[in-house]
Scaffold this motif. Structure first.
Motif, PDB file in Angstrom:
ATOM      1  N   LYS A  29       4.061 -15.256 -41.929  1.00 54.83           N
ATOM      2  CA  LYS A  29       3.186 -16.121 -42.734  1.00 54.83           C
ATOM      3  C   LYS A  29       3.940 -17.335 -43.247  1.00 54.83           C
ATOM      4  N   LYS A  30       5.247 -17.173 -43.467  1.00 58.68           N
ATOM      5  CA  LYS A  30       6.048 -18.312 -43.899  1.00 58.68           C
ATOM      6  C   LYS A  30       6.232 -19.317 -42.774  1.00 58.68           C
ATOM      7  N   MET A  31       6.281 -18.825 -41.521  1.00 61.23           N
ATOM      8  CA  MET A  31       6.578 -19.704 -40.392  1.00 61.23           C
ATOM      9  C   MET A  31       5.320 -20.372 -39.861  1.00 61.23           C
ATOM     10  N   ALA A  32       4.152 -19.758 -40.091  1.00 61.70           N
ATOM     11  CA  ALA A  32       2.915 -20.255 -39.492  1.00 61.70           C
ATOM     12  C   ALA A  32       2.658 -21.736 -39.778  1.00 61.70           C
ATOM     13  N   PRO A  33       2.841 -22.235 -41.008  1.00 64.19           N
ATOM     14  CA  PRO A  33       2.614 -23.678 -41.226  1.00 64.19           C
ATOM     15  C   PRO A  33       3.525 -24.554 -40.385  1.00 64.19           C
ATOM     16  N   ALA A  34       4.772 -24.106 -40.163  1.00 67.95           N
ATOM     17  CA  ALA A  34       5.695 -24.893 -39.345  1.00 67.95           C
ATOM     18  C   ALA A  34       5.239 -24.925 -37.890  1.00 67.95           C
ATOM     19  N   VAL A  35       4.768 -23.760 -37.397  1.00 67.76           N
ATOM     20  CA  VAL A  35       4.265 -23.700 -36.026  1.00 67.76           C
ATOM     21  C   VAL A  35       3.087 -24.647 -35.868  1.00 67.76           C
ATOM     22  N   SER A  67       2.259  -5.350 -41.159  1.00 67.91           N
ATOM     23  CA  SER A  67       3.144  -5.854 -42.211  1.00 67.91           C
ATOM     24  C   SER A  67       2.419  -6.855 -43.095  1.00 67.91           C
ATOM     25  N   TYR A  68       2.900  -6.966 -44.330  1.00 70.13           N
ATOM     26  CA  TYR A  68       2.318  -7.941 -45.254  1.00 70.13           C
ATOM     27  C   TYR A  68       2.714  -9.363 -44.917  1.00 70.13           C
ATOM     28  N   ALA A  69       3.694  -9.543 -44.019  1.00 71.48           N
ATOM     29  CA  ALA A  69       4.286 -10.860 -43.825  1.00 71.48           C
ATOM     30  C   ALA A  69       3.977 -11.464 -42.467  1.00 71.48           C
ATOM     31  N   VAL A  70       3.163 -10.786 -41.643  1.00 68.98           N
ATOM     32  CA  VAL A  70       3.014 -11.221 -40.260  1.00 68.98           C
ATOM     33  C   VAL A  70       1.592 -11.690 -39.975  1.00 68.98           C
ATOM     34  N   VAL A  71       1.481 -12.813 -39.273  1.00 71.08           N
ATOM     35  CA  VAL A  71       0.193 -13.348 -38.857  1.00 71.08           C
ATOM     36  C   VAL A  71      -0.274 -12.579 -37.624  1.00 71.08           C
ATOM     37  N   PRO A  72      -1.522 -12.079 -37.613  1.00 73.44           N
ATOM     38  CA  PRO A  72      -1.967 -11.271 -36.467  1.00 73.44           C
ATOM     39  C   PRO A  72      -2.392 -12.122 -35.279  1.00 73.44           C
ATOM     40  N   GLY A  73      -1.475 -12.826 -34.705  1.00 69.92           N
ATOM     41  CA  GLY A  73      -1.773 -13.567 -33.488  1.00 69.92           C
ATOM     42  C   GLY A  73      -1.828 -15.063 -33.693  1.00 69.92           C
ATOM     43  N   ALA A  74      -1.356 -15.803 -32.688  1.00 67.10           N
ATOM     44  CA  ALA A  74      -1.324 -17.265 -32.801  1.00 67.10           C
ATOM     45  C   ALA A  74      -2.731 -17.851 -32.824  1.00 67.10           C
ATOM     46  N   ASP A  75      -3.684 -17.166 -32.158  1.00 68.13           N
ATOM     47  CA  ASP A  75      -5.013 -17.755 -32.038  1.00 68.13           C
ATOM     48  C   ASP A  75      -5.821 -17.638 -33.324  1.00 68.13           C
ATOM     49  N   THR A  76      -5.224 -17.130 -34.389  1.00 63.83           N
ATOM     50  CA  THR A  76      -5.925 -17.168 -35.672  1.00 63.83           C
ATOM     51  C   THR A  76      -5.893 -18.565 -36.284  1.00 63.83           C
ATOM     52  N   PHE A  77      -4.936 -19.386 -35.872  1.00 64.53           N
ATOM     53  CA  PHE A  77      -4.875 -20.717 -36.484  1.00 64.53           C
ATOM     54  C   PHE A  77      -4.664 -21.845 -35.486  1.00 64.53           C
ATOM     55  N   MET A  78      -4.583 -21.533 -34.190  1.00 61.09           N
ATOM     56  CA  MET A  78      -4.474 -22.601 -33.196  1.00 61.09           C
ATOM     57  C   MET A  78      -5.058 -22.119 -31.876  1.00 61.09           C
ATOM     58  N   PRO A  79      -5.583 -23.047 -31.040  1.00 53.73           N
ATOM     59  CA  PRO A  79      -6.142 -22.614 -29.764  1.00 53.73           C
ATOM     60  C   PRO A  79      -5.048 -22.192 -28.795  1.00 53.73           C
ATOM     61  N   VAL A  80      -5.292 -21.104 -28.064  1.00 50.34           N
ATOM     62  CA  VAL A  80      -4.306 -20.594 -27.114  1.00 50.34           C
ATOM     63  C   VAL A  80      -4.898 -20.661 -25.715  1.00 50.34           C
ATOM     64  N   ASP A  81      -4.126 -21.149 -24.742  1.00 54.30           N
ATOM     65  CA  ASP A  81      -4.613 -21.291 -23.372  1.00 54.30           C
ATOM     66  C   ASP A  81      -4.271 -20.098 -22.513  1.00 54.30           C
ATOM     67  N   VAL A  82      -3.029 -19.617 -22.624  1.00 56.62           N
ATOM     68  CA  VAL A  82      -2.600 -18.522 -21.756  1.00 56.62           C
ATOM     69  C   VAL A  82      -1.961 -17.436 -22.621  1.00 56.62           C
ATOM     70  N   TYR A  83      -2.396 -16.186 -22.399  1.00 61.36           N
ATOM     71  CA  TYR A  83      -1.794 -15.034 -23.074  1.00 61.36           C
ATOM     72  C   TYR A  83      -0.898 -14.301 -22.086  1.00 61.36           C
ATOM     73  N   ILE A  84       0.329 -14.026 -22.482  1.00 61.07           N
ATOM     74  CA  ILE A  84       1.234 -13.271 -21.621  1.00 61.07           C
ATOM     75  C   ILE A  84       1.622 -11.996 -22.359  1.00 61.07           C
ATOM     76  N   PRO A  85       1.037 -10.835 -22.006  1.00 59.99           N
ATOM     77  CA  PRO A  85       1.403  -9.602 -22.694  1.00 59.99           C
ATOM     78  C   PRO A  85       2.779  -9.111 -22.269  1.00 59.99           C
ATOM     79  N   GLY A  86       3.363  -8.281 -23.122  1.00 58.06           N
ATOM     80  CA  GLY A  86       4.682  -7.732 -22.842  1.00 58.06           C
ATOM     81  C   GLY A  86       5.485  -7.722 -24.124  1.00 58.06           C
ATOM     82  N   CYS A  87       6.533  -6.894 -24.117  1.00 64.04           N
ATOM     83  CA  CYS A  87       7.286  -6.799 -25.384  1.00 64.04           C
ATOM     84  C   CYS A  87       8.774  -6.638 -25.103  1.00 64.04           C
TER      85      CYS A  87
END
Lengths: 142, 171
Positions: B85-91, B120-140
């Motif tokens: 959540k701290k990094m999301a504005p920078a992204v 977690s209390y500190a993590v954004v659940p996915g980039a597409d909550t605040f910006m448009p995403v074109d390609v999703y690449i699953p994997g960890c």
């Protein structure tokens, strides 16, 4: 007797673990004891953190020395409802941000800290001490 | 003799050194083969992204190796890792500084949905909550091959902008 053991005895520290050199110090005497330890060679505070117990918050100091081959662990019990302790930033500058992190995560108030402000956690959980066991996690899972 | 464009496969015509196209098509075709990513990493997926650029996988085979240190020179942002959540504005700021047309690749489970840290209390659940995403690449994290495949999918999208819609998760 090694110098630091005498210091700890002066401040009536009780030994918790002899192998890991872990000692418990009273909250009122903690700052004096730590400053004496610094004078006796422990010029490095490598870590400052806290533990959450049902009846207390425990502040933990990891002291190391550039000269002695020893690591000391000092544990200080704090009141769980209103934990506060004197800041050691005046002794070790490295304590500055570590104390702010402990303030973030456990809500420990460090007296005489130069700038006790939230450093790591996002705004929504500021003041809620997320590393305490009674913190309720609100998942943002979709 | 009038040539009906639909009668010939374009690739067949290119083999014969004949190009029938509009200006837009050839600009999009050129864009799709030179996507410049931002030099930007968030977590362990970034290490895999760096690995993709090295000689074993060699992203420059496809023309995507020009990692730009300024978002103003870049076309693609690879969200490679956990967004706190701290990094999301920078992204978001980096994304908004990029010049149009711009694309987003969500690399790894964290960037897609929060991954293992979603509770977690500190993590954004996915980039597409605040910006448009074109390609999703699953994997960890995803293998470098997966990232390259994602880039090739993005190439298709960049070359044919009318065929694909961009969606926010809430749309």
């Amino acid at each position: 007797m090694i110098e630091y053991e005498k210091v700890l005895a002066d401040f009536s520290a009780s030994i918790i673990d002899g192998v890991d050199k872990t000692y418990a110090v009273d909250r009122e005497k903690a700052f004096q004891a730590l400053s004496q330890l610094k004078l006796n060679g422990f010029d490095l505070l490598t870590n400052l953190t806290a533990l959450d117990y049902p009846d207390k918050i425990q502040c933990v100091y990891f002291l190391q020395s550039y000269d002695l081959p020893i690591r000391l662990i000092i544990k200080v019990d704090l009141d769980r409802t209103k934990p506060n302790i004197d800041s050691v930033t005046s002794l070790w500058s490295s304590a500055n941000w570590m104390e702010r992190e402990a303030y973030d995560m456990f809500g420990i108030v460090f007296n005489n800290h130069p700038k006790l402000d939230y450093i790591l956690i996002p705004e929504e959980v500021q003041g809620k001490s997320p590393l305490r066991k009674d913190f309720i996690v609100e998942s943002s899972r979709r | 003799m009038a040539v009906n464009n639909d009668m010939f496969d374009k690739d067949e015509l290119i083999k014969e050194n004949i190009i029938l196209t509009s200006l837009d098509t050839i600009i999009n075709w050129g864009r799709s083969w030179s996507l410049w990513p931002v030099t930007f990493g968030l977590a362990c997926c970034a290490i895999e992204m760096i690995g993709t650029t090295q000689s074993r996988f060699d992203i420059s085979r496809f023309g995507y190796e020009v990692f730009r240190p300024s978002p103003r020179q870049a076309d693609v942002i690879i969200i490679s890792g956990t967004i706190t959540k701290k990094m999301a504005p920078a992204v978001k700021t980096i994304y908004e500084q990029m010049a149009e047309p711009k694309w987003v690749i969500a690399m790894g489970n964290c960037a897609i949905s929060g991954g293992p840290f979603v509770d977690s209390y500190a993590v954004v659940p996915g980039a597409d909550t605040f910006m448009p995403v074109d390609v999703y690449i699953p994997g960890c994290p995803p293998r470098p091959e997966a990232l390259l495949y994602g880039f090739l999918q993005l190439k298709e999208k960049a070359a044919n902008p009318k065929k694909f819609r961009r969606l926010m998760r809430n749309d």
